[in-house]
Design a protein around this motif. Structure first.
Motif, short mmCIF file in Angstrom:
data_model
loop_
_atom_site.label_atom_id
_atom_site.label_comp_id
_atom_site.label_asym_id
_atom_site.label_seq_id
_atom_site.Cartn_x
_atom_site.Cartn_y
_atom_site.Cartn_z
N TRP B 5 6.34 3.82 10.56
CA TRP B 5 5.26 4.75 10.25
C TRP B 5 5.40 5.30 8.84
CZ3 TRP B 5 4.34 8.39 15.06
CH2 TRP B 5 3.62 7.64 16.01
N ASN B 8 4.37 2.73 6.53
CA ASN B 8 2.91 2.62 6.57
C ASN B 8 2.26 3.72 5.72
OD1 ASN B 8 0.17 2.07 7.70
ND2 ASN B 8 0.54 4.02 8.74
N ASP B 9 2.76 4.96 5.87
CA ASP B 9 2.20 6.08 5.12
C ASP B 9 2.43 5.90 3.62
OD1 ASP B 9 1.64 7.09 7.57
OD2 ASP B 9 3.28 8.55 7.59
N THR B 12 0.23 3.15 2.23
CA THR B 12 -1.15 3.61 2.17
C THR B 12 -1.37 4.53 0.97
OG1 THR B 12 -1.21 3.54 4.57
CG2 THR B 12 -2.98 4.74 3.48
#
Lengths: 311, 254
Positions: B5, B8-9, B12
């Protein structure tokens, strides 16, 4: 807990020596819209920021969907979305890129992000401009995008901080329609506003906040019924008639306005009562220029409770 | 799961900042045009009067590269200040993500932006007669030193962006970075300066970086400059990263 999705008791917050919130209680039932209504500086934004875990209260307890905002902020964040007073969207991205970024940060997969983005851009009437940079958008478009972005992860609890402040009447109407539509999907909404009309239209329950304290709470109807019933306002063409009416009606005149040469008396709004009133004036030889029946507005409630003159 | 996660953050948010690059064309141009103008000014206007014992264009280019990188990296301050002021940070913070990944996004974008502008500046330098003698290994080492330098300045800029109360204040900070290289060995040998300035120029952290890059690209003696440069900017990098994390927490204190 009962049916309340948002529940706060005794919330206090000071910044320096200024007490912004002074023991605020608040509850929002599942699937309803509540409005936090108050003038600038009443503490509305601080309250919303506490409920969305951005600000820590000095005292009091608050839970959202059963999770404590201080002890379990991560849990709270998973069920809420916050749309702030200023459109918090990325100016150098397009509407579509903003949506996808928030989808990804909201742990949606690539495919699901795209699907939701397309769906929301359509619903918020932004499809035609989705490839344009947000910095070219009007205020109304930004607000719509802001709200759309916050909905991408389907949050069950939505905080809207002054969603229509600074919008022109048409954009405001659009936002109202969108908010009403959201309720139909079963979400729970807490919005802040300084517009009585907005609270009246959108909210099931209204909490009136002034100087960091709750000064009234209830449905719009309940708040209105706190004031006297309807009034009939008589106005006169000249000072002579006005003075005669003042003498004749005496204490039954609720308020007098010599400048506008008008005075108001209690009324039940019936034709019979109005006829009696006018007959009596006629008998005494007092010429009434106009008569106007008034229902108390939330503005009246607001003024009588806060003592603040509202524009 | 947690780690993926966080990844992913970060990806992004880095993506967000990279998309900004071509759309913030004014600041990208500014970061390129200013150093190029200075280079042309120094090489063709002042250069004839400055005696460095070498071809002046060769002497000055490492300094220009640093000026360009330092100035470019300092723009991070404005971008960070923007995020903090316009409310988007609240949006990020109300999401269940590691919100300091926003800062990492800015630093990575700064590295990419500077890679682009520095490449362009070196290109212009070649046209102006810059003739380095470096092997590809020395080029690689020079690039590594520059990356360290840019990363450190970027994190310092993040700190300044977090402190700034307005966008103007943040852009004011960037000017300090545009002028600091003047009082170093970037444009003239430091022993030509008055004693006080000489002492500062000799010992300020930018000088060893310039000397290292110059040595790597042109074969001038490096001495202990490389270690000094690494110590200075490694230290600044770690300190400013820690400070930025602290400032971010304080700025967004609940």
């Amino acid at each position: 807990m009962g049916n309340d999705v948002v529940r706060a008791t005794g919330i206090e917050k000071s910044y320096g020596r200024v007490k912004v919130l002074d023991g605020v209680d608040l509850s929002v039932a599942k699937g309803t819209v509540s409005a936090l209504l108050g003038p600038n500086g009443a503490g509305k934004t601080t309250m919303v920021r506490i409920l969305s875990t951005l600000v820590r209260p000095d005292a009091g307890e608050a839970t959202v969907a059963g999770h404590d905002v201080v002890r379990e902020p991560e849990r709270v964040k998973q069920v809420i979305s916050l749309t702030g007073q200023y459109a918090a969207v990325d100016e150098l991205l397009t509407a579509e890129e903003n949506m996808l970024m928030m989808g990804r940060l909201g742990r949606l997969g690539r495919v699901e992000s795209r699907r939701r983005a397309a769906e929301l851009l359509t619903r918020f009437d932004l499809v035609d401009v989705r490839k344009r940079l947000v910095k070219t958008y009007s205020g109304g478009m930004r607000r719509r995008l802001d709200l759309a972005v916050s909905l991408i992860t389907r949050p069950p609890v939505i905080f809207l901080d002054e969603p229509t402040t600074g919008l022109d009447p048409r954009s405001r109407q659009t936002m109202w329609d969108i908010i009403s539509e959201l309720v139909a999907f079963g979400v729970t909404i807490l919005l802040t506003t300084q517009y009585l009309e907005e609270a009246d239209r959108l909210a099931d329950k209204i909490t009136l906040l002034d100087g960091g304290k709750v000064i009234a709470h209830g449905t719009a109807e309940e708040l209105k019924s706190r004031l006297a019933g309807e009034q009939a306002e008589l106005s006169f063409a000249d000072a002579e008639n006005f003075d005669k009416a003042v003498v004749d009606l005496g204490d039954s005149a609720l308020h007098r306005d010599p400048e506008r040469r008008s005075l108001a008396v209690a009324s039940d709004g019936s034709a019979a009562q109005v006829r009696m009133l006018l007959d009596r004036m006629e008998e005494r030889g007092i010429a009434v220029a106009t008569i106007d029946l008034q229902r108390p507005s939330l503005d009246d409630v607001f003024m009588s409770l806060t003592g603040v003159e509202r524009s | 799961m947690r780690l993926s996660w966080a990844l992913n953050d970060s990806v992004t948010l880095i993506g967000r900042n990279l998309r900004h690059l071509p759309r913030n064309i004014e600041s990208l141009l500014m970061a390129v045009i200013l150093p190029v103008m200075l280079m042309l000014l120094f090489v063709y206007v002042f250069g004839g009067a400055i005696n460095t014992g070498t071809e002046y264009v060769n002497y000055v280019v490492p300094g220009i590269i640093l000026l360009c990188a330092g100035f470019g990296a300092s723009m991070t301050a404005v971008n960070v200040a923007n995020d903090m002021l316009n409310g988007i940070i609240d949006r990020f913070r109300s999401l269940p993500i590691l919100s300091s990944a926003v800062l990492t996004g800015h630093v990575v974008a700064s590295l990419v932006r500077n890679a682009l502008s520095t490449t362009l500046v070196i290109g212009v330098a070649f046209l102006a007669g810059f003739r380095p003698t470096a092997t590809w290994l020395e080029w690689l080492a020079a690039v590594a030193v520059l990356v360290l330098f840019v990363a450190a300045i970027s994190w310092v800029s993040v700190c300044l962006g977090l402190i700034a109360k307005s966008q103007d204040a943040a852009s004011g900070f960037t000017f300090a970075f545009a002028f600091l290289p003047y009082v170093s060995s970037a444009f003239v040998p430091t022993d030509t300066m008055p004693t006080v300035l000489h002492g500062f120029a000799e010992h300020q952290p930018i000088t060893p970086v310039i000397e290292t890059v110059r040595g790597l690209l042109l074969g001038t003696p490096i001495g202990n400059s490389a270690w000094l440069a690494i110590a200075w900017f490694g230290g600044i990098l770690v300190a400013s990263y820690v400070l930025a994390t602290y400032l971010f927490k304080r700025r967004t204190a609940r």
